[in-house]
Write an enzyme that holds these catalytic residues in place. Structure first.
Site, mmCIF file in Angstrom:
data_model
loop_
_atom_site.group_PDB
_atom_site.id
_atom_site.type_symbol
_atom_site.label_atom_id
_atom_site.label_comp_id
_atom_site.label_asym_id
_atom_site.label_seq_id
_atom_site.Cartn_x
_atom_site.Cartn_y
_atom_site.Cartn_z
ATOM 1 N N SER A 121 0.859 -1.189 0.000
ATOM 2 C CA SER A 121 0.000 0.000 0.000
ATOM 3 C C SER A 121 0.891 1.234 0.000
ATOM 4 O O SER A 121 2.004 1.214 0.539
ATOM 5 C CB SER A 121 -0.867 0.031 1.253
ATOM 6 O OG SER A 121 -1.488 1.299 1.385
ATOM 7 N N TYR A 134 -1.275 -0.550 10.092
ATOM 8 C CA TYR A 134 -1.382 -0.854 8.654
ATOM 9 C C TYR A 134 -0.113 -0.408 7.921
ATOM 10 O O TYR A 134 0.479 -1.176 7.159
ATOM 11 C CB TYR A 134 -2.620 -0.141 8.088
ATOM 12 C CG TYR A 134 -2.935 -0.445 6.649
ATOM 13 C CD1 TYR A 134 -3.424 -1.698 6.266
ATOM 14 C CD2 TYR A 134 -2.774 0.523 5.662
ATOM 15 C CE1 TYR A 134 -3.731 -1.969 4.934
ATOM 16 C CE2 TYR A 134 -3.085 0.262 4.329
ATOM 17 C CZ TYR A 134 -3.563 -0.995 3.979
ATOM 18 O OH TYR A 134 -3.871 -1.251 2.657
HETATM 19 P P1 NAD Z 1 -11.160 -5.926 0.078
HETATM 20 O O1 NAD Z 1 -11.493 -5.710 1.508
HETATM 21 O O2 NAD Z 1 -12.194 -5.735 -0.960
HETATM 22 O O3 NAD Z 1 -10.505 -7.364 -0.123
HETATM 23 C C1 NAD Z 1 -9.591 -7.893 0.786
HETATM 24 C C2 NAD Z 1 -9.513 -9.387 0.558
HETATM 25 O O4 NAD Z 1 -8.679 -9.948 1.587
HETATM 26 C C3 NAD Z 1 -10.886 -10.036 0.681
HETATM 27 O O5 NAD Z 1 -11.034 -11.062 -0.276
HETATM 28 C C4 NAD Z 1 -10.852 -10.604 2.066
HETATM 29 O O6 NAD Z 1 -11.692 -11.742 2.258
HETATM 30 C C5 NAD Z 1 -9.383 -10.998 2.214
HETATM 31 N N1 NAD Z 1 -9.037 -11.101 3.611
HETATM 32 C C6 NAD Z 1 -9.087 -10.098 4.538
HETATM 33 N N2 NAD Z 1 -8.812 -10.601 5.752
HETATM 34 C C7 NAD Z 1 -8.552 -11.916 5.585
HETATM 35 C C8 NAD Z 1 -8.230 -12.981 6.479
HETATM 36 N N3 NAD Z 1 -8.138 -12.777 7.801
HETATM 37 N N4 NAD Z 1 -8.057 -14.210 5.972
HETATM 38 C C9 NAD Z 1 -8.194 -14.440 4.641
HETATM 39 N N5 NAD Z 1 -8.519 -13.489 3.751
HETATM 40 C C10 NAD Z 1 -8.700 -12.245 4.228
HETATM 41 O O7 NAD Z 1 -9.930 -4.967 -0.194
HETATM 42 P P2 NAD Z 1 -9.003 -4.699 -1.477
HETATM 43 O O8 NAD Z 1 -9.001 -3.236 -1.634
HETATM 44 O O9 NAD Z 1 -9.339 -5.583 -2.615
HETATM 45 O O10 NAD Z 1 -7.601 -5.109 -0.829
HETATM 46 C C11 NAD Z 1 -6.694 -6.022 -1.424
HETATM 47 C C12 NAD Z 1 -5.283 -5.648 -1.002
HETATM 48 O O11 NAD Z 1 -4.992 -4.335 -1.498
HETATM 49 C C13 NAD Z 1 -5.085 -5.581 0.514
HETATM 50 O O12 NAD Z 1 -3.846 -6.140 0.855
HETATM 51 C C14 NAD Z 1 -5.082 -4.081 0.796
HETATM 52 O O13 NAD Z 1 -4.342 -3.764 1.956
HETATM 53 C C15 NAD Z 1 -4.453 -3.552 -0.461
HETATM 54 N N6 NAD Z 1 -4.746 -2.136 -0.717
HETATM 55 C C16 NAD Z 1 -6.018 -1.681 -0.894
HETATM 56 C C17 NAD Z 1 -6.224 -0.313 -1.114
HETATM 57 C C18 NAD Z 1 -7.591 0.277 -1.312
HETATM 58 O O14 NAD Z 1 -7.723 1.522 -1.318
HETATM 59 N N7 NAD Z 1 -8.630 -0.510 -1.508
HETATM 60 C C19 NAD Z 1 -5.135 0.568 -1.151
HETATM 61 C C20 NAD Z 1 -3.859 0.060 -0.978
HETATM 62 C C21 NAD Z 1 -3.666 -1.287 -0.763
#
Ligand code: NAD
Length: 231
Positions: A121, A134
């Site tokens: 991130s 985070y």
């Molecule tokens: P999201 O919440 O839509 O998806 C997260 C995924 O991780 C889901 O499928 C969820 O089931 C899985 N997950 C979470 N906790 C878990 C656990 N304890 N065990 C197994 N699976 C688990 O979010 P996203 O935006 O698709 O995030 C995906 C990645 O991108 C993450 O690592 C997040 O930190 C990163 N990210 C997201 C953003 C944003 O703005 N959305 C920005 C930077 C980084």
């Protein structure tokens, strides 16, 4: 090519599964959603049992490409941090990726080929006020990526981390709410005045997995609509 994606059922992970060519091995917690995939493993990465279960699944399935995408977010002022929250976030966002890599590497070494992509991130690059756990967990991925890239370079295995800025997903939207901002206020802070889409992140992962990217390793790549260079 066998590709394992964690957090495969929604958001960025779902887009990555759609974009990559190969046999997808999906990991997640929601069995109903996972049933959409031919190959899947149900594992909660906030528990040692879940992490070990997925590690064993990786060992059993000759994984060529590992995408550590699953992640959680926590917004707490420094004085409100509690140990269970710190432990949970570090476990899901950092310990699980490292352990899963350790289980994927032996097969990759025998093949002389492997691709490991971690979803970090921009908060791990820039720091994010109120999101110290985070930011710490995502910064940890960057250090881990550099060390493993050096260690695995001679085996044809690349290790990289992609750092998205704000992405339009459930996590992106709920983190905006947690921080007490409106979407408009957040957009105003982003140089390109837009959110990154899950498919843009997937496109970067697709490149990193490709033959063309064989020389790209140990990198931390910001995909953030300009956030990393200022507001
Ligand atoms: P999201 O919440 O839509 O998806 C997260 C995924 O991780 C889901 O499928 C969820 O089931 C899985 N997950 C979470 N906790 C878990 C656990 N304890 N065990 C197994 N699976 C688990 O979010 P996203 O935006 O698709 O995030 C995906 C990645 O991108 C993450 O690592 C997040 O930190 C990163 N990210 C997201 C953003 C944003 O703005 N959305 C920005 C930077 C980084």
């Amino acid at each position: 090519m066998n590709i394992l994606v964690t957090g495969a059922t929604r958001g960025i992970g779902k887009a990555i599964c759609r974009a990559l060519d190969g046999n997808i091995y999906a990991a997640g917690r929601n069995e109903n959603l996972l049933k959409a995939f031919q190959n899947y493993c149900i594992a909660d990465l906030s528990t040692p049992e879940g992490i070990e279960k997925l590690g064993a699944y990786i060992e059993d399935n000759k994984i060529d490409v590992l995408v550590n995408n699953a992640g959680e977010y926590n917004y707490s002022a420094a004085e409100n941090l509690v140990l269970p929250d710190i432990e949970r976030l570090i476990r899901v966002n950092l310990e699980a990726p490292l352990y899963l890599i350790s289980k994927a590497v032996p097969y990759m070494k025998t093949q002389g080929f492997g691709r490991i992509v971690n979803i970090g991130s921009i908060s791990g690059v820039m720091g994010e006020a109120g999101a110290s756990i985070y930011s710490a967990s995502k910064s940890g991925l960057i250090g881990m990526t550099k060390a493993l890239a050096l260690e695995l370079a001679e085996f044809g295995i690349t290790v990289n981390t992609v750092n998205p800025g704000w992405v339009d997903t459930e996590m992106g939207n709920s983190s905006i709410e947690d921080e007490g901002f409106t979407k408009e206020e957040v957009l105003d802070c982003i140089p390109q005045k837009r959110f990154v889409s899950p498919s843009e992140v997937a496109g970067m992962v697709k490149y990193l997995v490709s033959e063309d990217a064989k020389g790209v390793t140990g990198q931390s790549i910001n995909l953030c609509a300009g956030l990393s260079v200022g507001c």
